[in-house]
Design a protein around this motif. Structure first.
Motif, PDB file in Angstrom:
ATOM      1  N   ARG A 138      47.498  79.016 -41.935  1.00  0.00           N
ATOM      2  CA  ARG A 138      47.540  77.613 -42.448  1.00  0.00           C
ATOM      3  C   ARG A 138      45.897  77.225 -42.558  1.00  0.00           C
ATOM      4  NH1 ARG A 138      48.486  79.233 -37.770  1.00  0.00           N
ATOM      5  NH2 ARG A 138      50.728  78.741 -38.158  1.00  0.00           N
ATOM      6  N   ILE A 139      46.101  76.023 -43.505  1.00  0.00           N
ATOM      7  CA  ILE A 139      44.869  75.514 -43.569  1.00  0.00           C
ATOM      8  C   ILE A 139      44.549  73.680 -42.507  1.00  0.00           C
ATOM      9  CG2 ILE A 139      43.110  73.610 -45.131  1.00  0.00           C
ATOM     10  CD1 ILE A 139      43.889  75.242 -47.286  1.00  0.00           C
ATOM     11  N   PHE A 140      43.472  73.995 -41.393  1.00  0.00           N
ATOM     12  CA  PHE A 140      44.435  72.998 -40.292  1.00  0.00           C
ATOM     13  C   PHE A 140      43.349  72.114 -40.470  1.00  0.00           C
ATOM     14  CE2 PHE A 140      44.608  76.115 -37.141  1.00  0.00           C
ATOM     15  CZ  PHE A 140      45.958  76.336 -36.780  1.00  0.00           C
ATOM     16  N   ASN A 141      44.482  70.383 -40.860  1.00  0.00           N
ATOM     17  CA  ASN A 141      43.363  69.351 -40.561  1.00  0.00           C
ATOM     18  C   ASN A 141      43.078  69.348 -38.640  1.00  0.00           C
ATOM     19  OD1 ASN A 141      44.192  66.626 -39.068  1.00  0.00           O
ATOM     20  ND2 ASN A 141      43.306  66.224 -41.904  1.00  0.00           N
ATOM     21  N   ALA A 142      41.683  68.676 -38.828  1.00  0.00           N
ATOM     22  CA  ALA A 142      40.690  69.045 -37.873  1.00  0.00           C
ATOM     23  C   ALA A 142      41.418  67.607 -36.281  1.00  0.00           C
ATOM     24  CB  ALA A 142      39.418  68.400 -37.521  1.00  0.00           C
ATOM     25  N   ALA A 143      41.525  66.458 -36.686  1.00  0.00           N
ATOM     26  CA  ALA A 143      42.343  65.958 -36.377  1.00  0.00           C
ATOM     27  C   ALA A 143      44.058  65.480 -35.762  1.00  0.00           C
ATOM     28  CB  ALA A 143      42.168  64.161 -36.648  1.00  0.00           C
ATOM     29  N   GLU A 144      44.029  66.677 -36.556  1.00  0.00           N
ATOM     30  CA  GLU A 144      45.784  66.718 -36.351  1.00  0.00           C
ATOM     31  C   GLU A 144      45.177  67.643 -34.941  1.00  0.00           C
ATOM     32  OE1 GLU A 144      49.517  67.129 -35.811  1.00  0.00           O
ATOM     33  OE2 GLU A 144      49.262  65.285 -36.526  1.00  0.00           O
ATOM     34  N   LEU A 145      45.228  68.901 -34.595  1.00  0.00           N
ATOM     35  CA  LEU A 145      44.757  69.742 -34.057  1.00  0.00           C
ATOM     36  C   LEU A 145      44.120  69.165 -33.026  1.00  0.00           C
ATOM     37  CD1 LEU A 145      44.857  72.783 -33.337  1.00  0.00           C
ATOM     38  CD2 LEU A 145      42.758  73.419 -34.629  1.00  0.00           C
ATOM     39  N   ARG A 146      43.000  68.519 -33.287  1.00  0.00           N
ATOM     40  CA  ARG A 146      43.029  68.502 -31.969  1.00  0.00           C
ATOM     41  C   ARG A 146      44.042  66.705 -31.246  1.00  0.00           C
ATOM     42  NH1 ARG A 146      37.321  63.682 -31.638  1.00  0.00           N
ATOM     43  NH2 ARG A 146      38.213  62.615 -29.906  1.00  0.00           N
ATOM     44  N   ARG A 147      44.796  66.068 -31.916  1.00  0.00           N
ATOM     45  CA  ARG A 147      45.766  65.470 -31.179  1.00  0.00           C
ATOM     46  C   ARG A 147      47.033  66.080 -30.899  1.00  0.00           C
ATOM     47  NH1 ARG A 147      45.287  62.189 -35.638  1.00  0.00           N
ATOM     48  NH2 ARG A 147      46.241  63.039 -37.248  1.00  0.00           N
ATOM     49  N   GLN A 148      46.943  67.746 -31.339  1.00  0.00           N
ATOM     50  CA  GLN A 148      48.118  68.603 -30.711  1.00  0.00           C
ATOM     51  C   GLN A 148      47.421  69.078 -29.057  1.00  0.00           C
ATOM     52  OE1 GLN A 148      48.239  71.007 -34.342  1.00  0.00           O
ATOM     53  NE2 GLN A 148      50.539  70.644 -33.716  1.00  0.00           N
ATOM     54  N   ILE A 149      46.188  69.307 -29.571  1.00  0.00           N
ATOM     55  CA  ILE A 149      45.320  70.042 -28.262  1.00  0.00           C
ATOM     56  C   ILE A 149      45.212  69.005 -27.317  1.00  0.00           C
ATOM     57  CG2 ILE A 149      43.835  71.375 -27.488  1.00  0.00           C
ATOM     58  CD1 ILE A 149      42.879  72.223 -29.425  1.00  0.00           C
ATOM     59  N   SER A 150      45.044  67.758 -27.641  1.00  0.00           N
ATOM     60  CA  SER A 150      45.661  66.391 -26.203  1.00  0.00           C
ATOM     61  C   SER A 150      46.241  66.894 -25.828  1.00  0.00           C
ATOM     62  CB  SER A 150      44.303  65.428 -26.877  1.00  0.00           C
ATOM     63  OG  SER A 150      43.554  65.460 -27.588  1.00  0.00           O
ATOM     64  N   ASP A 151      47.560  66.471 -26.825  1.00  0.00           N
ATOM     65  CA  ASP A 151      49.261  66.556 -25.953  1.00  0.00           C
ATOM     66  C   ASP A 151      49.659  66.781 -25.025  1.00  0.00           C
ATOM     67  OD1 ASP A 151      49.519  64.583 -27.436  1.00  0.00           O
ATOM     68  OD2 ASP A 151      50.611  65.658 -29.124  1.00  0.00           O
ATOM     69  N   ALA A 152      48.832  68.917 -24.816  1.00  0.00           N
ATOM     70  CA  ALA A 152      49.272  69.633 -24.509  1.00  0.00           C
ATOM     71  C   ALA A 152      48.364  69.584 -23.561  1.00  0.00           C
ATOM     72  CB  ALA A 152      48.371  71.112 -24.523  1.00  0.00           C
ATOM     73  N   GLY A 153      47.206  68.266 -23.187  1.00  0.00           N
ATOM     74  CA  GLY A 153      46.968  68.297 -21.676  1.00  0.00           C
ATOM     75  C   GLY A 153      45.216  68.085 -21.463  1.00  0.00           C
ATOM     76  N   PHE A 154      45.222  68.295 -23.290  1.00  0.00           N
ATOM     77  CA  PHE A 154      43.109  68.212 -22.819  1.00  0.00           C
ATOM     78  C   PHE A 154      42.343  66.351 -22.981  1.00  0.00           C
ATOM     79  CE2 PHE A 154      45.123  72.930 -23.119  1.00  0.00           C
ATOM     80  CZ  PHE A 154      43.499  73.102 -22.412  1.00  0.00           C
ATOM     81  N   HIS A 155      41.550  66.856 -22.923  1.00  0.00           N
ATOM     82  CA  HIS A 155      40.628  65.977 -23.834  1.00  0.00           C
ATOM     83  C   HIS A 155      39.273  65.580 -24.109  1.00  0.00           C
ATOM     84  CE1 HIS A 155      38.385  62.096 -23.953  1.00  0.00           C
ATOM     85  NE2 HIS A 155      37.128  62.549 -22.820  1.00  0.00           N
ATOM     86  N   CYS A 156      39.900  65.810 -25.803  1.00  0.00           N
ATOM     87  CA  CYS A 156      38.218  66.371 -26.315  1.00  0.00           C
ATOM     88  C   CYS A 156      36.962  65.432 -26.257  1.00  0.00           C
ATOM     89  CB  CYS A 156      38.874  65.749 -27.935  1.00  0.00           C
ATOM     90  SG  CYS A 156      37.213  66.623 -28.968  1.00  0.00           S
TER      91      CYS A 156
END
Length: 237
Positions: A147-165
């Motif tokens: 796949r090709i990631f959109n960085a903003a979308e990946l950042r949101r997915q990781i944030s939704d897992a309980g992380f702060h960028c």
């Protein structure tokens, strides 16, 4: 070739550090050399792990009580570690290769301690799209990019897992043209242009001259091949 910048991924003495999808071991060895830590590299590919062992052999001091270097074979979607085991986790250029990458993010959240730090890097979207356009084989080979990631979308997915960028940067701008050229000349690794550019990258990696360091630093925000994001896990997760 390090993608993680240890200025933003500071290691503390005694840290237990996981390099998930360590491949041939660049970051697990870098962590071992960077700090007084136990650095654990995990990969599903046994051949890559053996190469990691071979490459690390000249750098590991088995009698140094301040640091340890460990490698193990495991599936990133089902890690053999207890909850809240690690202080830091690196997952560099891995998620684009894994079908169920969301499960990997979940496993990282599970094994990382509250307030622990997680560094994720993936290929940047627009340089990667050029590679896909120039060569279908680039992403269709075994173990290639799914796949090709959109960085903003990946950042949101990781944030939704309980992380702060808390930090983001780009890396390896000098490698983007190399991969565009490689895709354009796919299957022709003996082409003079490709061999010449590869020699330039190896020279740059080994010598690290000031000129290319400054050029790459200036180009990274524009055409860095990788986007690198640093996250802290919330205390409640």
């Amino acid at each position: 070739m390090k993608t993680v910048d240890f200025r933003y991924f500071a290691l503390a003495p005694g840290d237990l550090v996981l390099d998930l999808g360590c491949g041939e071991g660049r970051h697990v060895l870098a962590a071992y050399l960077e700090g007084e830590v136990t650095a654990v590299g995990v990969d599903i590919n046994g051949v890559d792990l053996q190469r990691a062992r071979d490459k690390a052999a000249d750098f590991i001091d088995a009698n140094d009580p301040r640091r340890q270097h460990c490698l193990t074979q495991a599936d990133a979607c089902r890690l053999p570690f207890a909850d809240h085991s690690f202080d830091k986790v690196i997952c560099s250029e891995v998620l684009e290769h894994i079908d169920h990458y969301e499960a990997v993010i979940g496993e990282i959240s599970r094994v990382l301690k509250p307030n622990g730090v997680f560094c994720a890097s993936v290929p940047r979207e627009w340089p990667e799209r050029i590679c896909w356009q120039l060569s279908s084989a680039y992403h269709q080979v075994e173990g290639g990019h799914l796949r090709i990631f959109n960085a903003a979308e990946l950042r949101r997915q990781i944030s939704d897992a309980g992380f702060h960028c808390f930090r983001r940067h780009w890396a390896h701008a000098l490698h983007s043209p190399y991969w565009w050229l490689k895709c354009l000349l796919w299957g022709r690794d003996d082409h003079w242009a490709l061999r010449s550019y590869h020699r330039l990258l190896v020279w740059d990696l080994m010598k690290r001259p000031a000129l290319t360091r400054w050029v790459e630093k200036g180009l990274n925000p524009v055409m860095g091949k990788s986007v690198v994001m640093y996250f802290r896990k919330g205390a409640s997760h």
